[in-house]
Structure formats: structure tokens, C-alpha cells
Design an enzyme around this catalytic site. Structure first.
Site, PDB file in Angstrom:
ATOM      1  N   SER A  20       0.769  -0.886  -0.421  1.00 38.56           N
ATOM      2  CA  SER A  20      -0.042   0.381   0.331  1.00 38.56           C
ATOM      3  C   SER A  20       0.993   1.270   0.214  1.00 38.56           C
ATOM      4  O   SER A  20       0.516   2.416  -0.606  1.00 38.56           O
ATOM      5  CB  SER A  20      -0.881  -0.594   1.379  1.00 38.56           C
ATOM      6  OG  SER A  20      -2.192  -1.264   1.359  1.00 38.56           O
ATOM      7  N   GLY A  91      -6.357  -3.716  -7.485  1.00 33.55           N
ATOM      8  CA  GLY A  91      -6.791  -2.631  -7.252  1.00 33.55           C
ATOM      9  C   GLY A  91      -6.514  -1.576  -6.559  1.00 33.55           C
ATOM     10  O   GLY A  91      -6.781  -0.772  -7.278  1.00 33.55           O
ATOM     11  N   ARG A 119     -13.713  -6.769 -10.422  1.00 32.37           N
ATOM     12  CA  ARG A 119     -13.903  -6.436  -8.912  1.00 32.37           C
ATOM     13  C   ARG A 119     -14.568  -5.382  -9.056  1.00 32.37           C
ATOM     14  O   ARG A 119     -14.827  -4.385 -10.320  1.00 32.37           O
ATOM     15  CB  ARG A 119     -12.667  -5.971  -8.406  1.00 32.37           C
ATOM     16  CG  ARG A 119     -11.797  -6.990  -8.127  1.00 32.37           C
ATOM     17  CD  ARG A 119     -10.215  -7.487  -8.128  1.00 32.37           C
ATOM     18  NE  ARG A 119     -10.578  -7.315  -6.429  1.00 32.37           N
ATOM     19  CZ  ARG A 119      -9.468  -7.109  -5.616  1.00 32.37           C
ATOM     20  NH1 ARG A 119      -8.621  -6.473  -5.776  1.00 32.37           N
ATOM     21  NH2 ARG A 119      -9.641  -6.523  -4.529  1.00 32.37           N
ATOM     22  N   SER A 164     -13.569   0.736   3.205  1.00 34.73           N
ATOM     23  CA  SER A 164     -12.139   0.523   1.951  1.00 34.73           C
ATOM     24  C   SER A 164     -11.158   2.184   2.394  1.00 34.73           C
ATOM     25  O   SER A 164     -11.789   3.398   1.434  1.00 34.73           O
ATOM     26  CB  SER A 164     -13.054   0.704   1.016  1.00 34.73           C
ATOM     27  OG  SER A 164     -12.244   0.771  -0.913  1.00 34.73           O
ATOM     28  N   GLN A 166      -9.233   1.894  -0.152  1.00 33.68           N
ATOM     29  CA  GLN A 166      -9.279   2.447  -1.974  1.00 33.68           C
ATOM     30  C   GLN A 166      -9.933   3.620  -1.981  1.00 33.68           C
ATOM     31  O   GLN A 166      -9.722   4.383  -3.090  1.00 33.68           O
ATOM     32  CB  GLN A 166      -9.076   1.197  -2.757  1.00 33.68           C
ATOM     33  CG  GLN A 166      -8.039  -0.098  -2.507  1.00 33.68           C
ATOM     34  CD  GLN A 166      -8.054  -0.968  -3.218  1.00 33.68           C
ATOM     35  OE1 GLN A 166      -8.691  -1.276  -3.901  1.00 33.68           O
ATOM     36  NE2 GLN A 166      -6.959  -1.975  -3.650  1.00 33.68           N
ATOM     37  N   ASP A 311      -6.655  -8.339   4.630  1.00 35.97           N
ATOM     38  CA  ASP A 311      -5.631  -8.989   3.769  1.00 35.97           C
ATOM     39  C   ASP A 311      -5.368 -10.110   4.022  1.00 35.97           C
ATOM     40  O   ASP A 311      -4.163 -11.066   3.182  1.00 35.97           O
ATOM     41  CB  ASP A 311      -4.518  -8.429   2.927  1.00 35.97           C
ATOM     42  CG  ASP A 311      -5.563  -7.058   2.157  1.00 35.97           C
ATOM     43  OD1 ASP A 311      -6.271  -6.956   1.349  1.00 35.97           O
ATOM     44  OD2 ASP A 311      -4.156  -6.245   2.286  1.00 35.97           O
ATOM     45  N   LYS A 338     -12.329  -9.597  -3.642  1.00 44.99           N
ATOM     46  CA  LYS A 338     -11.095  -9.822  -3.789  1.00 44.99           C
ATOM     47  C   LYS A 338     -10.516 -10.016  -4.407  1.00 44.99           C
ATOM     48  O   LYS A 338     -10.862 -10.119  -5.066  1.00 44.99           O
ATOM     49  CB  LYS A 338     -10.004  -9.504  -2.100  1.00 44.99           C
ATOM     50  CG  LYS A 338     -10.605  -9.024  -0.942  1.00 44.99           C
ATOM     51  CD  LYS A 338      -9.942  -7.574  -0.969  1.00 44.99           C
ATOM     52  CE  LYS A 338     -10.310  -6.762   0.249  1.00 44.99           C
ATOM     53  NZ  LYS A 338     -10.088  -4.903   0.204  1.00 44.99           N
ATOM     54  N   ARG A 342     -12.587 -15.261  -1.590  1.00 47.79           N
ATOM     55  CA  ARG A 342     -11.682 -15.259  -0.631  1.00 47.79           C
ATOM     56  C   ARG A 342     -13.162 -16.507   0.569  1.00 47.79           C
ATOM     57  O   ARG A 342     -12.262 -17.402   1.447  1.00 47.79           O
ATOM     58  CB  ARG A 342     -10.735 -14.127   0.333  1.00 47.79           C
ATOM     59  CG  ARG A 342      -9.695 -13.789  -0.667  1.00 47.79           C
ATOM     60  CD  ARG A 342      -8.727 -13.139  -0.591  1.00 47.79           C
ATOM     61  NE  ARG A 342      -7.818 -12.348  -0.977  1.00 47.79           N
ATOM     62  CZ  ARG A 342      -6.760 -11.641  -1.064  1.00 47.79           C
ATOM     63  NH1 ARG A 342      -7.493 -10.661   0.165  1.00 47.79           N
ATOM     64  NH2 ARG A 342      -6.105 -11.602  -1.496  1.00 47.79           N
ATOM     65  N   ARG A 384      -2.527 -14.173  -2.245  1.00 49.42           N
ATOM     66  CA  ARG A 384      -2.509 -14.438  -1.041  1.00 49.42           C
ATOM     67  C   ARG A 384      -2.709 -15.804  -0.100  1.00 49.42           C
ATOM     68  O   ARG A 384      -2.715 -16.067   0.595  1.00 49.42           O
ATOM     69  CB  ARG A 384      -3.270 -13.182   0.046  1.00 49.42           C
ATOM     70  CG  ARG A 384      -2.679 -11.966   0.062  1.00 49.42           C
ATOM     71  CD  ARG A 384      -3.561 -10.787   0.590  1.00 49.42           C
ATOM     72  NE  ARG A 384      -2.802  -9.514   0.633  1.00 49.42           N
ATOM     73  CZ  ARG A 384      -1.656  -8.780   0.588  1.00 49.42           C
ATOM     74  NH1 ARG A 384      -0.797  -9.761   1.109  1.00 49.42           N
ATOM     75  NH2 ARG A 384      -1.131  -7.620  -0.181  1.00 49.42           N
TER      76      ARG A 384
HETATM   77  C1  S3P Z   1      -5.372  -1.350   0.240  1.00 50.09           C
HETATM   78  C2  S3P Z   1      -6.488  -1.629   0.395  1.00 50.09           C
HETATM   79  C3  S3P Z   1      -7.835  -2.473   0.965  1.00 50.09           C
HETATM   80  C4  S3P Z   1      -6.611  -4.091   0.599  1.00 50.09           C
HETATM   81  C5  S3P Z   1      -5.820  -3.820  -0.539  1.00 50.09           C
HETATM   82  C6  S3P Z   1      -4.951  -2.873  -0.664  1.00 50.09           C
HETATM   83  C7  S3P Z   1      -4.760   0.030   0.136  1.00 50.09           C
HETATM   84  O1  S3P Z   1      -8.585  -2.710  -0.448  1.00 50.09           O
HETATM   85  O2  S3P Z   1      -7.430  -4.971   0.930  1.00 50.09           O
HETATM   86  O3  S3P Z   1      -5.203  -4.345  -1.027  1.00 50.09           O
HETATM   87  O4  S3P Z   1      -3.309  -0.097  -0.336  1.00 50.09           O
HETATM   88  O5  S3P Z   1      -5.476   1.175  -0.065  1.00 50.09           O
HETATM   89  P1  S3P Z   1      -9.942  -2.084   0.374  1.00 50.09           P
HETATM   90  O6  S3P Z   1      -9.625  -0.617   0.102  1.00 50.09           O
HETATM   91  O7  S3P Z   1     -10.814  -2.060  -1.474  1.00 50.09           O
HETATM   92  O8  S3P Z   1     -10.702  -2.643   1.449  1.00 50.09           O
END
Ligand code: S3P
Length: 424
Positions: A20, A91, A119, A164, A166, A311, A338, A342, A384
Site C-alpha cells: 500500500s 485494485g 471487481r 475501504s 481504496q 488481507d 478481493k 476469498r 494471498r
Molecule cells: C488497500 C486497501 C485494501 C486492501 C488492499 C490494499 C490499499 O482494500 O485489501 O490490498 O492499498 O488501499 P480496500 O480498501 O478495498 O478494502
């Protein structure tokens, strides 16, 4: 990849840089003015996809084994790419970059691999559209490929249904370019690496409870960023060290940001012997983790802790199968969207090894303590899942074959080499 039962894992390891944080260093460095230097960058396929996207938009990025140098030209320094942007399996790349693209004075098409094209993207399309973005799904299914026409954006207060990072980060990045303040409120706080790093680059961002607030049009300046080891990668060796008898593993320099440390809390609650050494609380928190074989017991994992270990749930499932008693996981419906579904994949693969696991709408129930045996495991090209079952194989009688084990390249290219150094 073929994996066998282990007699014990002993030694000292480091894990690669946090995925991240590595993504964010490239993205923020690309829209900051001046050079950003990044050490311990994760050279995994996901982060390389992010580099590729910004190179296509005219940013010079030097990638050497020691460091990454990003020669940012400022928030308005990106240029129209001559081809489609490809986020690969990532993602984080897809969703975060959309927040930046939404404000650029050019059009882009953003796509990814077969998994990315399934996704959900409505979660970013909706808030970005509310800010004035013109963003559509090329196939009309709310998934990538996305077509994004940059537009002038305005600040909003968005109440996200999902916790989230993201989604939150895509909105905050768009908020950098908006004409007023932008706020994102989450049901439960998600990882806060964007907030921490954006502040380092000079952005005016702060949090009030579960709300992140950003002011627009800051002067972002290139920085020196050292990426801590990825706790999500360390999690596989935490589980292995706890569950394989006769083990003692020291994992150096792991990020223990409190929005990411759920795996440590769960491991301790299950009776795991983990000692934190050399804790450092400057910027992103880090520590060395000393992990020893332990007798684990089942627990219930639910509520606010879920985003802090989302994760890690696949490898937590393996710990639960090795533990005595029942582990119940709730509030984790996000697992279905994901890199693979999962919940389904864990049920299929753990059952194949002899564990007792039932999938539910928002998690799973595992009756631990059943002896595991080797099996052929389909990782569904989910990194994973491949790593979780490589660890499960260390506990199982007989041989385990992991199909699609090359997917470890997404987040941990040296996973199998590191595992080998620990074998007795
Ligand atoms: C991430 C946020 C998570 C995580 C992903 C990385 C990030 O996803 O599962 O592997 O770097 O912001 P979500 O924000 O969709 O939960």
C-alpha cells in the site's frame, strides 16, 4: 509449487516493502514537484503496474535495486497517455489512480487483468461522479475497463458504505484538485497510509473520528520515503512461526500501523507468543517481531477489527484450522470482492486439506484441530491464497501442490526463497 510438512522454521528474515505504501509513494511522487526518492520499495507486479501507468503519463521514474527516483512535475504535470493504462491485478492502482485521472485535462481508459475486470468499481465511480467527474464502465457492468474524462471537480462530503482505503484514497486524491474541502466518512476507519503520506508531501489533510478531510490545491513537494516491511507479507511467517512446532522466527522492520495490525491482536488473542522489539513510532510505526511456536485456540473475529486485517484473513483461516476449538469470522463480506472470492476459495481449499470450514454470508466458521493432509490447491491466481496454502502445507501430512503459485509475484516475489532459508 510442491510443499511438504516442516520440522520447524528458525531464523531471521526481512519482508519486502509495504504494498500500500509503495503504491502511494509512486502516485504522490508523480503529482508532487521535484524528485521523490523511495527505498525498500516493493518490486512486486502490482506496484510495477503503478509505475508503468505514471510513466505512460510522462513521468520519468528510475527503478534501481537500491531505490526508486520519481521526477514529479507537480499536480498538473501529467500528460495524456498514448495508450490504455493497465493496472494489471492491482485494485489499489485502479481505484486510487481514478481519483487523479478524474481531474486531468485529458481522457484515459484504464483496465486490468481478468480479476480486475470483475471487481466492483461503482464504489469509486459514484463518489467521483458526485464530485463532477465523467467516469463510465466501458462494458456497462460497473467494472474496468473504465473510461475517464477529466473535469473540474468540486468538494463533497461522502459517506461511504464500505470501510475501504481504496475508496477513501480515490476521493482524497480527487479532493486535491477540487474547488473546496472534501470529506470522507467511513463506517469503520480503514488503513490511513494516504492521510499520513499526503501530509508528508505537504497536503492539508486531517481526520476527525472516522472522517478524513482534505483541502484542495496544496503545493506537493518531492520527499524521501523509506517503506517499512509489509505486515501483510509478514503475516505468513507469523502464522508459520506460531503453528509449526519447533519454530522461532525474528521478522525485522515490519510496519505496525494501528490501522493494519489486526493480525497481531488476533494472534495474541489466540494464544500466540509474539514479542515486539525495537518499536519505532515516528511516521509509519515499525517493530521487529519475534514469533515462537504456540498452542493456539479459536476466537471470534468481528466488527471494527476487520478492516485492520482484511488481507490477512486467508492466513488467519489457516491459523484457525491449526488451533483448538472454533473460530468465527463475521463482518468480512468484502472478502468476496478481493483478488478472488476469498470466502469460496478458502472453503474449497481448506476442505480439500481435511479442515472443517463453513462459509457464511460475511465470513466463515472453522472447527480447528482436525489433522490436515496434502492436496492439490487451486490458488485461483490469488497471491494471498497461494501463500496461505504454502504455509498450510507445512502443517499437513503428505505433499501439497499449489496451482498458480507464480501469483506470489504480485506482492512477494521472494516468498519461496525466504521460506526455504527458515527450513530446518
Ligand atoms: C488497500 C486497501 C485494501 C486492501 C488492499 C490494499 C490499499 O482494500 O485489501 O490490498 O492499498 O488501499 P480496500 O480498501 O478495498 O478494502
Amino acid at each position: 509449487m510442491i510443499c511438504n510438512k516442516s520440522k520447524g522454521l528458525r531464523g531471521e528474515i526481512t519482508v519486502p516493502g509495504d504494498k500500500s505504501i509503495s503504491h502511494r509513494a509512486v502516485m504522490f511522487g508523480s503529482i508532487a514537484k521535484g524528485t521523490t526518492e523511495v527505498t525498500n520499495f516493493l518490486q512486486g507486479a502490482d506496484c510495477l503496474s503503478t509505475i508503468d501507468c505514471f510513466r505512460k503519463m510522462g513521468i520519468e521514474i528510475e527503478n534501481t535495486p537500491e531505490k526508486i527516483l520519481i521526477h514529479g512535475k507537480g499536480p498538473d504535470g501529467l500528460s495524456a497517455p498514448s495508450s490504455v493504462l493497465d493496472a494489471g491485478n492491482s485494485g489499489t492502482t485502479t481505484r486510487l489512480i481514478s481519483g487523479i485521472l478524474a481531474a486531468q485535462p485529458f481522457e484515459t481508459t484504464l483496465t486490468g487483468d481478468a480479476s480486475i475486470q470483475k471487481r466492483p468499481m461503482r464504489r469509486i465511480m459514484e463518489p467521483l461522479s458526485m464530485m463532477g467527474a465523467d467516469i463510465s464502465s466501458v462494458n456497462g457492468n460497473d467494472c474496468a475497463p473504465l473510461h475517464i474524462k477529466g473535469r473540474p471537480l468540486h468538494g463533497i462530503h461522502y459517506h461511504s458504505k464500505v470501510a475501504s482505503a481504496q475508496v477513501k484514497s480515490a476521493i482524497l486524491l480527487a479532493g486535491l484538485y477540487a474547488d473546496g474541502e472534501t470529506k470522507v466518512t467511513e463506517p469503520v476507519i480503514s488503513r490511513n497510509h494516504s492521510e499520513i503520506m499526503l501530509r508528508t508531501f505537504g497536503a492539508d489533510v486531517h481526520t476527525e473520528g472516522n472522517t478524513a478531510i482534505i483541502k484542495p490545491q496544496p503545493k506537493l513537494t518531492g520527499q524521501v520515503i523509506h517503506v517499512p516491511g509489509d505486515i501483510s507479507s509478514a503475516a505468513f511467517f507469523i502464522a508459520a512461526g506460531l503453528c509449526v512446532p519447533n519454530s522461532e522466527i525474528l521478522i525485522k522492520n515490519v510496519g505496525i500501523n494501528p490501522t493494519r495490525d489486526g493480525i497481531l491482536k488476533v494472534a495474541l488473542a489466540m494464544g500466540g507468543d509474539i514479542t515486539l522489539l525495537n518499536e519505532n513510532h515516528d511516521g509509519e510505526w515499525t517493530a521487529d517481531l519475534l514469533v515462537r511456536s504456540s498452542s493456539l485456540h479459536g476466537i471470534t473475529i468481528e466488527g471494527d477489527i476487520i478492516p485492520t486485517l482484511i488481507d490477512e484473513l486467508p492466513i488467519i483461516n489457516i491459523m484457525a484450522a491449526a488451533a483448538e476449538g472454533t473460530t468465527i469470522i463475521r463482518d468480512a463480506a468484502e472478502l468476496k470482492v478481493k483478488e478472488s472470492n476469498r470466502i469460496d476459495v478458502m472453503v474449497e481449499a481448506l476442505s480439500a486439506m481435511g479442515a472443517q470450514i463453513t462459509g457464511t454470508e460475511d465470513g466463515m466458521i472453522i472447527e480447528g484441530g482436525k489433522p490436515l493432509h496434502g492436496a492439490v490447491i487451486d490458488s485461483h491466481l490469488d497471491h494471498r491464497i497461494a501463500m496461505s496454502f504454502s504455509i498450510a502445507a507445512l502443517l499437513a501430512e503428505g505433499e501439497t501442490t499449489i496451482k498458480g503459485s507464480e501469483s506470489v509475484n504480485i506482492s512477494y516475489p521472494s516468498f519461496y526463497e525466504t521460506l526455504k532459508t527458515l527450513q530446518q
